[in-house]
Design a protein around this motif. Structure first.
Motif, PDB file in Angstrom:
ATOM      1  N   LEU A   1      65.634 -35.638  65.661  1.00  0.00           N
ATOM      2  CA  LEU A   1      65.985 -34.934  64.428  1.00  0.00           C
ATOM      3  C   LEU A   1      64.735 -34.284  63.865  1.00  0.00           C
ATOM      4  N   GLU A   2      64.648 -32.959  64.013  1.00  0.00           N
ATOM      5  CA  GLU A   2      63.447 -32.260  63.567  1.00  0.00           C
ATOM      6  C   GLU A   2      63.611 -31.708  62.158  1.00  0.00           C
ATOM      7  N   ASP A   3      62.508 -31.681  61.448  1.00  0.00           N
ATOM      8  CA  ASP A   3      62.483 -31.134  60.090  1.00  0.00           C
ATOM      9  C   ASP A   3      62.745 -29.634  60.167  1.00  0.00           C
ATOM     10  N   VAL A   4      63.550 -29.111  59.248  1.00  0.00           N
ATOM     11  CA  VAL A   4      63.878 -27.686  59.257  1.00  0.00           C
ATOM     12  C   VAL A   4      63.100 -26.895  58.215  1.00  0.00           C
ATOM     13  N   GLY A   5      62.284 -27.582  57.414  1.00  0.00           N
ATOM     14  CA  GLY A   5      61.451 -26.882  56.447  1.00  0.00           C
ATOM     15  C   GLY A   5      62.156 -26.513  55.154  1.00  0.00           C
ATOM     16  N   LEU A   6      63.330 -27.060  54.918  1.00  0.00           N
ATOM     17  CA  LEU A   6      64.050 -26.823  53.669  1.00  0.00           C
ATOM     18  C   LEU A   6      63.952 -28.103  52.847  1.00  0.00           C
ATOM     19  N   GLY A   7      63.611 -27.970  51.594  1.00  0.00           N
ATOM     20  CA  GLY A   7      63.507 -29.150  50.742  1.00  0.00           C
ATOM     21  C   GLY A   7      64.826 -29.902  50.673  1.00  0.00           C
TER      22      GLY A   7
ATOM     23  N   THR B   1      71.803 -19.503  59.922  1.00  0.00           N
ATOM     24  CA  THR B   1      71.390 -18.474  60.876  1.00  0.00           C
ATOM     25  C   THR B   1      70.089 -18.813  61.593  1.00  0.00           C
ATOM     26  N   ARG B   2      69.367 -19.828  61.120  1.00  0.00           N
ATOM     27  CA  ARG B   2      68.085 -20.134  61.756  1.00  0.00           C
ATOM     28  C   ARG B   2      67.982 -21.537  62.355  1.00  0.00           C
ATOM     29  N   VAL B   3      69.014 -22.354  62.162  1.00  0.00           N
ATOM     30  CA  VAL B   3      69.001 -23.709  62.697  1.00  0.00           C
ATOM     31  C   VAL B   3      70.241 -23.901  63.559  1.00  0.00           C
ATOM     32  N   THR B   4      70.048 -24.401  64.751  1.00  0.00           N
ATOM     33  CA  THR B   4      71.140 -24.555  65.706  1.00  0.00           C
ATOM     34  C   THR B   4      72.149 -25.620  65.305  1.00  0.00           C
ATOM     35  N   TYR B   5      71.663 -26.779  64.882  1.00  0.00           N
ATOM     36  CA  TYR B   5      72.549 -27.911  64.602  1.00  0.00           C
ATOM     37  C   TYR B   5      72.120 -28.602  63.312  1.00  0.00           C
ATOM     38  N   PRO B   6      72.375 -27.970  62.141  1.00  0.00           N
ATOM     39  CA  PRO B   6      71.884 -28.508  60.872  1.00  0.00           C
ATOM     40  C   PRO B   6      72.632 -29.761  60.431  1.00  0.00           C
ATOM     41  N   LEU B   7      71.870 -30.707  59.882  1.00  0.00           N
ATOM     42  CA  LEU B   7      72.424 -31.979  59.412  1.00  0.00           C
ATOM     43  C   LEU B   7      71.830 -32.325  58.060  1.00  0.00           C
ATOM     44  N   TRP B   8      72.651 -32.944  57.212  1.00  0.00           N
ATOM     45  CA  TRP B   8      72.183 -33.397  55.903  1.00  0.00           C
ATOM     46  C   TRP B   8      72.317 -34.909  55.823  1.00  0.00           C
ATOM     47  N   SER B   9      71.300 -35.570  55.280  1.00  0.00           N
ATOM     48  CA  SER B   9      71.309 -37.019  55.138  1.00  0.00           C
ATOM     49  C   SER B   9      71.667 -37.419  53.717  1.00  0.00           C
ATOM     50  N   ALA B  10      72.714 -38.218  53.568  1.00  0.00           N
ATOM     51  CA  ALA B  10      73.072 -38.741  52.252  1.00  0.00           C
ATOM     52  C   ALA B  10      72.042 -39.758  51.789  1.00  0.00           C
ATOM     53  N   ARG B  11      71.332 -40.317  52.735  1.00  0.00           N
ATOM     54  CA  ARG B  11      70.348 -41.346  52.390  1.00  0.00           C
ATOM     55  C   ARG B  11      69.146 -40.753  51.662  1.00  0.00           C
ATOM     56  N   THR B  12      68.699 -39.584  52.101  1.00  0.00           N
ATOM     57  CA  THR B  12      67.486 -38.988  51.533  1.00  0.00           C
ATOM     58  C   THR B  12      67.693 -37.602  50.953  1.00  0.00           C
ATOM     59  N   GLY B  13      68.781 -36.940  51.321  1.00  0.00           N
ATOM     60  CA  GLY B  13      68.997 -35.560  50.906  1.00  0.00           C
ATOM     61  C   GLY B  13      68.291 -34.560  51.810  1.00  0.00           C
TER      62      GLY B  13
END
Length: 184
Positions: free
Chosen positions: A58-64, A110-122
């Motif tokens: 799981l790589e960081d996408v650079g979005l807060g 448009t810039r991330v292939t498989y974006p995921l959001w974590s409820a644990r950390t946001g």
């Protein structure tokens, strides 16, 4: 969902299926029925999935982070054991959270292939499937000094609970590993 009255859909019928799955996944997380450090919302499919470290990076996408409603508190069980449990304020506005997560996804799609959001950390991550047979290694773990401030704050609370005798050294070590894994 009687334990979580704020999970009732505020929308007129028919309910939005993605919103219904979003809140159902939050409930699973809050009840501890998943592996919380790997449980993620995948906006393109509108579903929650677990991403085992042996199969996914799981790589960081650079979005807060998009603020998570989940807070962690120590709770004493009837057995006298203290447990670190996820909770959510009863008045939390889930429709606005769903809208914020959806808006953040629109920035990423448009810039991330498989974006995921974590409820644990946001936090937002991009899931990369590991090649078959690659296993989970090598995993380059972050050191505590390189973790974001919210993670360092959580680790400090765990260490404080250990110092006060609320949890054992082994329990503290496991919680700290889970926190570090969450950001690896």
């Amino acid at each position: 969902m009687s334990d979580f009255p704020q999970f009732k859909s505020p929308f007129a019928p028919p309910p939005d299926p993605a919103y219904e799955r979003f809140t159902a996944g939050l409930e699973v997380h809050l009840r501890g029925l998943d592996t919380p450090e790997r449980w993620r919302w995948h906006p393109p499919t509108g579903k929650w999935y677990s991403y085992p470290i042996s199969d996914w990076a799981l790589e960081d996408v650079g979005l807060g982070p998009t603020k998570s409603p989940v807070e962690y508190r120590f709770q004493q069980l009837s057995s006298g054991v203290w447990e670190f449990v996820p909770q959510m304020p009863p008045s939390y506005n889930l429709p606005s959270l769903f809208a914020e997560v959806t808006q953040a996804y629109q920035k990423l799609k448009t810039r991330v292939t498989y974006p995921l959001w974590s409820a644990r950390t946001g936090e937002w991550r991009n899931a990369l499937q590991r090649p078959p047979g690659a296993g989970g290694g090598p995993v380059h773990r972050r050191t505590e000094a390189t973790l974001p401030q919210p993670a360092r704050d959580r680790i400090a609370r765990v260490r404080d609970a250990e110092r006060q005798g609320f949890i054992s050294r082994d329990e503290a070590a496991k919680l700290i590993v889970d926190i570090v894994d969450e950001y690896t």
